[in-house]
Design a protein around this motif. Structure first.
Motif, short mmCIF file in Angstrom:
data_model
loop_
_atom_site.label_atom_id
_atom_site.label_comp_id
_atom_site.label_asym_id
_atom_site.label_seq_id
_atom_site.Cartn_x
_atom_site.Cartn_y
_atom_site.Cartn_z
N LYS A 1 0.70 -5.43 -20.10
CA LYS A 1 1.46 -6.11 -21.16
C LYS A 1 0.56 -6.49 -22.33
N GLU B 1 8.95 1.90 -17.22
CA GLU B 1 8.13 1.45 -16.10
C GLU B 1 6.94 2.38 -15.92
N VAL C 1 9.79 -7.89 -19.65
CA VAL C 1 11.25 -7.80 -19.56
C VAL C 1 11.83 -8.89 -18.67
N ARG D 1 8.17 0.66 -23.10
CA ARG D 1 9.52 0.28 -22.64
C ARG D 1 9.95 1.05 -21.40
N HIS E 1 9.70 -6.37 -25.74
CA HIS E 1 9.55 -6.61 -24.30
C HIS E 1 8.94 -5.40 -23.60
N HIS E 2 7.94 -5.68 -22.77
CA HIS E 2 7.21 -4.65 -22.03
C HIS E 2 7.78 -4.51 -20.63
N GLU E 3 7.88 -3.27 -20.17
CA GLU E 3 8.39 -3.00 -18.82
C GLU E 3 7.31 -3.28 -17.77
#
Length: 466
Positions: free
Chosen positions: A42, A315, A241, A313, A269-271
């Protein structure tokens, strides 16, 4: 610069509100345990965003350190994480906080994440948090129970504008074992200030307030510190997220009710990062730190490179095999750059443009990497222009390409002698002894490679391990 905005669910053109300075707030760590590679992913993503923005604007980057108020649930139940960490490690709460804050800052430095402009500890901004709660109380957005001062989400009609959840379905934690204050008016109401009573009667960190002794909730700290340093409206707010449905939703509610202004223009937002396809967990033994990577002989920068291969974004799946492949790729980049003898004053226009256009399309790092590799392979660009272009690219990539490329050609005499002895043993078919010397060389931090031309051994080359 176009970015995906969670608020609008669209990729939109970004410019800072004042046209000059980007006001960027990043949710920081809760410092009760060691930072792991999921956290690092992140913050590397935040770093790429910041470095890209800084090509055009000044960035004021604020990050919090949560050292009080975060319960084991992101909602308002469970044990205080800091006190849990103190029990686990046999230290005081503040000792744990400083230990793991230091560990976190060292970890992100090892993966070349730029230090934020401001690092704000929650415990050093209690007055700001109390003042913000007072504003909410005065405007009628709160109510008091014996356990806490709560924010009443029913008073904010846009409460679910970020999460887009139906408020009627928003059950705290969605778990049967949740025990909440029976005097809460709505399940989604959240604590702004906990009183040192009941289960928190012995809470170590406590402060006086207009409502009684206690400590702040987790959500209020981010709003208070963000607005303290960046003002009522922030250009960009980043996080994982997992922050969408509760933490960031609550930040918006309390901030906009207090100021009457938009709190955040763009939410990034980061996965998640998974390990071998599984969620990281202690029971699986797959929670790795940057120290674990180093102990296995990997460079933290190889992990940084590995994160570039997955869009922020999407996984990301971590495997040791993938990290090995990333290490090999990074070594090849360093080796390719090590032959550059001069750097032209100008970068190649087309490759530089294409690289930064990829970043400008919602930080498309996989595409940006492919452009770097195309540049390295093409014979159409002079080496000095390649060098100038890669220098510009690395200002965002943060892989220390030229610094590490210089190391590729500096081999200590002792290592060279071992490699020479290994060649002699191989020539005499003494392969076991030769492999033993190879292992000794690797333990000294170098890799022996046997270069082949048309299937025949040509020469032995030695490179420093990355």
């Amino acid at each position: 610069m176009r970015l995906y905005n969670t608020l609008t669910h669209t990729i939109s053109e970004f410019e800072p509100l004042d046209g000059k300075i980007v006001k960027m707030y990043a949710c920081g760590p809760t410092v009760y345990d060691y930072a792991h590679i999921g956290h690092l992913r992140k913050y590397i993503g935040d770093d790429i965003l910041r470095r890209t923005l800084e090509r055009e604007w000044e960035v004021k980057h604020v990050m919090n350190i949560t050292d009080v108020g975060h319960l084991t649930s992101d909602a308002d139940y469970g044990e205080d994480k800091m006190e849990k960490g103190a029990k686990k490690f046999g230290k005081t709460v503040l000792e744990v906080a400083r230990l793991f804050e230091d560990d976190f800052l060292k970890s992100i430095a090892l993966v070349n994440v730029l230090k934020p402009t401001v690092i704000a500890r929650a415990t050093e901004h209690i007055e700001d948090q109390v003042a913000l709660i007072e504003e909410l109380v005065s405007k009628g957005f709160t109510y008091k129970t014996p356990q806490a001062i709560y924010f009443n989400v029913a008073k904010f009609p846009d409460y679910t504008k970020l999460s887009r959840q139906d408020l009627d379905d928003k059950i705290v934690g969605a778990r049967q074992e949740v025990v909440v204050d029976s005097q809460k008016k709505n399940a989604a109401d959240f604590a702004l200030w906990f009183f040192t009573t009941g289960k928190f009667a012995n809470h170590v960190l406590r402060w006086d307030s207009p409502w009684g002794e206690g400590f702040p909730g987790w959500h209020i700290e981010c709003s208070a510190m963000a607005m303290r340093y960046l003002g009522p409206t922030i250009d960009i707010h980043t996080g994982g997220v997992d922050h969408i449905s509760v933490h960031h939703t609550n930040e918006i509610a309390q901030s906009e009710c207090a100021t009457g202004q938009e709190f955040v223009r763009f939410f990034i937002h980061h996965e998640f990062l998974r390990v071998d396809g599984e969620k990281m967990s202690k029971s699986l033994g797959n929670i790795y730190t940057v120290k674990d990577l180093k102990d296995k002989g990997f460079s933290p920068l190889a992990f940084r490179y590995l994160t570039f291969q997955t869009h922020y974004r999407a996984e990301m799946n971590f495997t040791w095999e993938a990290l090995e492949a990333a290490t090999n790729a990074l070594t090849k980049i360093y080796e390719a750059v090590s032959v550059f003898t001069e750097i032209h004053k100008d970068a190649d226009i087309e490759y530089e443009r294409d690289f930064f256009e990829a970043l400008g399309q919602d930080l498309n790092m996989p595409k940006a990497l492919s452009i770097l590799w195309d540049l390295l392979r093409t014979p159409k660009v002079a080496l000095s222009h390649k060098a100038a272009t890669i220098r510009e690219m690395d200002k965002v990539l943060g892989l220390d390409i030229f610094e590490n490329a210089k190391l590729m050609n500096i081999i200590p005499p002792r290592v060279l002698k071992l490699a020479e002895d290994r060649d002699f043993l191989r020539h005499n078919r003494q392969y076991t002894q030769a492999d033993h010397l190879r292992n000794r060389i690797e333990k000294m931090g170098y890799v022996v490679k046997d270069e082949l031309i048309e299937g025949k051994k040509k020469k032995t080359i030695i490179v420093k391990k990355i």
